[in-house]
Enzyme design. Structure first.
Site, PDB file in Angstrom:
ATOM      1  N   HIS A 112      24.065 -81.559 -94.789  1.00 41.97           N
ATOM      2  CA  HIS A 112      23.703 -82.826 -95.459  1.00 41.97           C
ATOM      3  C   HIS A 112      22.184 -83.057 -95.432  1.00 41.97           C
ATOM      4  O   HIS A 112      21.741 -84.190 -95.510  1.00 41.97           O
ATOM      5  CB  HIS A 112      24.404 -84.035 -94.822  1.00 41.97           C
ATOM      6  N   SER A 133      -4.126 -80.035-107.950  1.00 45.81           N
ATOM      7  CA  SER A 133      -3.999 -81.186-108.829  1.00 45.81           C
ATOM      8  C   SER A 133      -5.371 -81.487-109.401  1.00 45.81           C
ATOM      9  O   SER A 133      -6.390 -81.343-108.721  1.00 45.81           O
ATOM     10  CB  SER A 133      -3.493 -82.390-108.027  1.00 45.81           C
ATOM     11  N   GLU A 174       9.106 -74.795-108.408  1.00 43.16           N
ATOM     12  CA  GLU A 174       9.711 -75.818-109.271  1.00 43.16           C
ATOM     13  C   GLU A 174      10.187 -75.212-110.592  1.00 43.16           C
ATOM     14  O   GLU A 174      11.253 -75.550-111.104  1.00 43.16           O
ATOM     15  CB  GLU A 174       8.698 -76.936-109.551  1.00 43.16           C
TER      16      GLU A 174
END
Ligand code: ARG
Length: 467
Positions: free
Chosen positions: A166, A287, A300
């Protein structure tokens, strides 16, 4: 070619005999597949060479014509490879583009190549050959990825980290053991790839349009020449079947699902909050506004590729659903899905292999986290069963109270004073602290397939023998 001189614009030079006029522009656009099936040029030419060779061997065409055909086909192969070939949409697909060029190069003998075959078995052949090569490549790439994980597992057979269920801290495990979980997953993918190769290893050429042919062809000969185990057994099924493409896509979908889980873990682990790994500069980006950032873009994107690969599987399943036997033009929609999935799966596997090899493991962070969150609570319960003879359910209850106590005091289980533990159950002794440490917990899990470093090393050795 009987109508080889006919103008391709007015009606199709391959099948235009009964047509008075050419297709509407929209008809031509929806019908043409050359935009994407030109990718099959090498397979198409290989198939034609094998077919022509067999036709000559069986006396169906002359050796002279066969020689001209083979020479012409080889010229076309090098023209396409060098980028000196003009593909024409009017000629619909790769099969007719090659054949039309062959007619220009060698004249009427070119028209004999299509004896005892149809574009239906031709496309089935070309595509099978292509998918087979792609599967072989995928198998190699998976072996590479598995190798990367085996190396990291060996290096980190003793590195402790929290194991999760979990996504909550469950029990301590080793990073090596976690790596080996991925070895199992990608090992299954590789098995699926091998099975897919085995399933598709039958030659479709000679099924002709759907019914076979009255010419005395030798399908075993072409099968052998093209590296297939044997010819397919039913000509109707042969031209109707795209299971090999669907199997490739399902293998790809499952594999990319695995890759997405790995990608997700990499994303999580590389956050400052987890800090379990540091991504190499080679597989991350910065970034443009926040100078401190290092983003796991490659991971990603691998996670996202699963979307289009699953989409391709569903798309082709839907194309094939409810199609009557045998060939229908619907099946032309098979290629783009497979090409797109193959390209993206390759990219995803390559990116992940690079990332796994390059990432820096922050053993200090992993080990600090491994001991937090009362991760050795199960070890305490097991100790109470083993050493104090409690039924597991009672041990579970006592341990739960110990966790509550530690939570109240803001300390870890191993930091609870012995007297307080004894207050929970009188049979607890000093010895309990032997199992409350993370290293002891991990080392004790020697059951087959368990997380103990000794066991993980056995699993690594097993895989090294199978690579
Ligand atoms: N371009 C076609 C395809 O990809 C080749 C087979 C065409 N066969 C036919 N009977 N029209 O499926």
């Amino acid at each position: 070619m009987a109508d080889g001189t006919k103008d391709a614009v007015s009606s199709n030079q391959m099948w235009g005999g009964r047509f008075a006029s050419g297709p509407d522009a929209i008809m031509e656009e929806i019908n043409a597949s050359i935009g994407f099936d030109k990718k099959l040029f090498a397979q198409d030419i290989r198939g034609s060479v094998a077919h022509a060779t067999m036709l000559a061997d069986k006396g169906i065409i002359s050796t002279e014509d066969k020689d001209k055909i083979v020479e012409g086909l080889n010229t076309i192969l090098s023209e396409i490879e060098r980028g000196n070939f003009e593909f024409s949409r009017k000629l619909e697909d790769i099969h007719m583009n090659v054949e039309a060029r062959l007619a220009t190069l060698i004249g009427p003998a070119a028209g004999r190549l299509h004896t005892a075959r149809s574009r239906n078995d031709q496309v089935a052949l070309d595509f099978r050959l292509w998918v087979k090569e792609e599967l072989i490549k995928t198998e190699r790439m998976l072996t590479d990825l598995i190798g990367a994980f085996l190396d990291r597992a060996e290096e980190h057979a003793e590195t402790v980290m929290p194991g999760f269920t979990h996504l909550q801290t469950a029990q301590p495990v080793t990073f090596g053991h976690h790596c080996m979980a991925y070895v199992e997953m990608f090992g299954r993918d590789r098995q699926r790839v091998r099975h897919a190769i085995e399933h598709l290893d039958e030659s479709p050429i000679g099924a002709a349009a759907l019914a076979g042919t009255s010419f005395p062809i030798d399908r075993h000969m072409t099968a052998k020449a093209l590296g297939f185990r044997e010819p397919t057994r039913n000509s109707i099924d042969t031209v109707s079947d795209r299971d090999f493409a669907l199997e490739f896509l399902s293998v790809a979908a499952i594999c990319s699902m695995h890759l997405s889980r790995l990608a997700e873990e990499i994303v999580i682990w590389s956050t400052p909050q987890f800090g379990f790994i540091r991504l190499s500069d080679a597989f991350s980006t910065g970034s443009s506004i926040m100078p401190q950032k290092k983003n796991p873009d490659a991971a990603e994107l691998v996670r996202a590729k699963t979307g289009r690969i699953n989409g391709s599987l569903v798309a082709l399943l839907t194309v094939m659903k409810g199609l009557p036997l045998a060939y229908s033009k619907d099946m032309q929609e098979d290629k783009e899905q497979v090409f797109d999935a193959a390209e993206n799966l390759e990219l995803a596997i390559a990116a992940m292999t690079g990332m796994v090899r390059d990432l820096a493991v922050r053993t200090d962070r992993m080990s600090a986290a491994a001991g937090s969150g009362y991760s050795t609570a199960t070890d305490l319960a097991d100790w109470l069963v083993r050493e104090a003879g409690l039924p597991f359910r009672d041990a579970h209850h006592v341990t739960g109270r110990a966790v509550g106590l530690a939570e109240q005091k803001g300390c870890e289980l191993a930091e609870l004073p012995l007297e307080e533990l004894q207050g929970l159950h009188s049979s607890i002794t000093e010895k309990v602290f032997d199992v409350l440490s993370v290293d002891a917990s991990v080392a004790s899990r020697t059951s087959f397939g368990g997380t103990a470093p000794s066991e993980v090393r056995k699993q690594i050795a097993w895989w090294r023998n199978r690579n």
